[in-house]
Design a protein around this motif. Structure first.
Motif, PDB file in Angstrom:
ATOM      1  N   GLY A 165      -1.890  -5.564  -1.206  1.00 23.45           N
ATOM      2  CA  GLY A 165      -2.178  -4.197  -1.617  1.00 23.45           C
ATOM      3  C   GLY A 165      -1.913  -3.988  -3.100  1.00 23.45           C
ATOM      4  O   GLY A 165      -1.248  -4.800  -3.754  1.00 23.45           O
ATOM      5  N   PRO A 166      -2.394  -2.865  -3.668  1.00 22.31           N
ATOM      6  CA  PRO A 166      -2.346  -2.666  -5.122  1.00 22.31           C
ATOM      7  C   PRO A 166      -1.050  -2.079  -5.659  1.00 22.31           C
ATOM      8  O   PRO A 166      -0.927  -1.897  -6.874  1.00 22.31           O
ATOM      9  N   GLN A 167      -0.082  -1.758  -4.793  1.00 23.15           N
ATOM     10  CA  GLN A 167       1.097  -1.025  -5.255  1.00 23.15           C
ATOM     11  C   GLN A 167       2.391  -1.646  -4.727  1.00 23.15           C
ATOM     12  O   GLN A 167       3.274  -0.960  -4.220  1.00 23.15           O
ATOM     13  N   SER A 168       2.521  -2.958  -4.888  1.00 27.32           N
ATOM     14  CA  SER A 168       3.706  -3.636  -4.370  1.00 27.32           C
ATOM     15  C   SER A 168       4.978  -3.171  -5.075  1.00 27.32           C
ATOM     16  O   SER A 168       6.015  -2.975  -4.440  1.00 27.32           O
TER      17      SER A 168
ATOM     18  N   SER B 123       1.551   8.759   2.518  1.00 28.12           N
ATOM     19  CA  SER B 123       0.795   9.622   3.430  1.00 28.12           C
ATOM     20  C   SER B 123       1.451   9.667   4.796  1.00 28.12           C
ATOM     21  O   SER B 123       1.537  10.731   5.435  1.00 28.12           O
ATOM     22  N   LEU B 124       1.922   8.512   5.276  1.00 24.14           N
ATOM     23  CA  LEU B 124       2.577   8.468   6.581  1.00 24.14           C
ATOM     24  C   LEU B 124       3.864   9.285   6.568  1.00 24.14           C
ATOM     25  O   LEU B 124       4.122  10.080   7.484  1.00 24.14           O
ATOM     26  N   LEU B 125       4.670   9.111   5.527  1.00 24.79           N
ATOM     27  CA  LEU B 125       5.949   9.828   5.457  1.00 24.79           C
ATOM     28  C   LEU B 125       5.758  11.322   5.244  1.00 24.79           C
ATOM     29  O   LEU B 125       6.672  12.108   5.517  1.00 24.79           O
TER      30      LEU B 125
ATOM     31  N   CYS C 112       0.855  -1.196   0.000  1.00 24.84           N
ATOM     32  CA  CYS C 112       0.000   0.000   0.000  1.00 24.84           C
ATOM     33  C   CYS C 112       0.889   1.242   0.000  1.00 24.84           C
ATOM     34  O   CYS C 112       1.034   1.922   1.029  1.00 24.84           O
ATOM     35  N   CYS C 113       1.471   1.538  -1.138  1.00 23.35           N
ATOM     36  CA  CYS C 113       2.451   2.624  -1.209  1.00 23.35           C
ATOM     37  C   CYS C 113       1.812   3.977  -0.937  1.00 23.35           C
ATOM     38  O   CYS C 113       2.452   4.869  -0.372  1.00 23.35           O
ATOM     39  N   SER C 114       0.553   4.161  -1.326  1.00 26.16           N
ATOM     40  CA  SER C 114      -0.104   5.443  -1.064  1.00 26.16           C
ATOM     41  C   SER C 114      -0.221   5.700   0.433  1.00 26.16           C
ATOM     42  O   SER C 114      -0.077   6.838   0.888  1.00 26.16           O
TER      43      SER C 114
ATOM     44  N   CYS D 172      -5.657   3.333   6.009  1.00 22.75           N
ATOM     45  CA  CYS D 172      -5.426   2.730   4.698  1.00 22.75           C
ATOM     46  C   CYS D 172      -6.769   2.544   3.999  1.00 22.75           C
ATOM     47  O   CYS D 172      -7.732   2.054   4.620  1.00 22.75           O
ATOM     48  N   PRO D 173      -6.886   2.896   2.720  1.00 20.29           N
ATOM     49  CA  PRO D 173      -8.167   2.758   2.022  1.00 20.29           C
ATOM     50  C   PRO D 173      -8.539   1.321   1.680  1.00 20.29           C
ATOM     51  O   PRO D 173      -9.691   1.057   1.315  1.00 20.29           O
TER      52      PRO D 173
END
Length: 290
Positions: free
Chosen positions: A47-50, A22-24, A16-18, A282-283
């Motif tokens: 997640g969709p962004q491995s 957001s966290l960073l 979940c890269c998004s 996380c969405p």
């Protein structure tokens, strides 16, 4: 952090890269250009962004430590051709990427445990008979195997729940399998140290003969603070001695970080201050028990 950059220990990203971005981007992290990061494993999958996640972590490498979790080892096994992708895996974009070989090589060189400033991070847990030095030495046995020429053969023999108990006399793949299972899959064990993988619910849901690994009697890592992921359903309050960083990113929860202060190392484990936490929602809303 008074004696250097802040260190943020970050839980399972699960591709979940998004959420990671957001966290960073939180001002408490972003305003420190020298902040360092420890990632607790399960960097990818579900997640969709491995692919984006791994590229993001590779770009942070000089400022970060990323340890391997069970999903990361699964990616290596799929890349090695010794396992087939699962129906819910989100790894194909990594395997088809033009820089796939570079990414897989980078992953093979990640550690399975990290110790610094009297804090030990593993993905899942440690067995009660292992102190910090033993944990790091055993993790290094897996790291050496993953970095060697026979890494694919090692991954082929990695799967299975037996042996369930550590014995210093274990050799070959039985020995490596116990180490991998403890560091990347462990949740529950019995009072004699036998691992049990049948229960995935919270720490309060175990049968009477089982306990959470961090409550095992005589645990030799009780003199250090421990951070781990892997167990989004654990449902325990943060304790001075252990913090679970997996707050359910991809599973309908949050991606969370705990801050490590240099001053924390001046306290005994029982007197250490509360963990400073940051979280972003996380969405993704997958079911962790499905």
């Amino acid at each position: 952090m008074s004696n250097g950059p802040s260190i943020w220990m970050i839980g399972d990203i699960q591709g979940c890269c998004s959420s990671l971005d957001s966290l960073l981007a939180n001002p408490l992290i972003a305003q420190d250009p020298h902040a360092r990061f420890w990632f607790a494993g399960d960097l990818v999958n579900r997640g969709p962004q491995s692919l984006a996640t791994l590229r993001r972590l590779m770009a942070l490498e000089e400022r970060s430590v990323a340890i391997l979790g069970n999903h990361d080892l699964h990616l290596l096994a799929v890349a090695a051709g010794v396992r087939r992708p699962g129906k819910n895996d989100t790894l194909l974009e990594i395997l088809e990427a033009p820089d796939a070989d570079e990414i897989i090589d980078w992953l093979r060189w990640r550690p399975l445990a990290h110790f610094e400033l009297n804090h030990l991070m593993v993905h899942a847990g440690v067995l009660a008979k292992w102190d910090v030095q033993k944990t790091l030495l055993l993790a290094n046995e897996i790291e050496t195997a993953l970095r060697g020429n026979n890494w694919k053969k090692m991954l082929q023999k990695m799967y299975g729940n037996e042996p369930a108990r550590w014995d210093a006399c274990l050799q070959g793949m039985d020995r490596l399998r116990v180490i991998v299972n403890a560091l990347t899959r462990l949740r529950f064990c019995d009072a004699q140290g036998a691992m049990d993988f049948s229960v995935k619910e919270g720490a309060d849901k175990a049968p009477a003969h089982l306990m959470a690994w961090f409550d095992a009697p005589g645990r030799l890592t009780a003199d250090v603070r421990m951070a781990f992921g892997h167990w989004s359903t654990v449902q325990i309050e943060d304790r001075p001695d252990v913090v679970c960083l997996d707050d359910g990113c991809v599973w309908g929860g949050c991606l969370s970080a705990a801050k490590l202060e240099a001053s924390d190392t001046h306290f005994s484990v029982t007197d250490a201050p509360a963990w400073e936490r940051l979280s972003v929602k996380c969405p993704q809303t997958l079911d962790p028990l499905a």
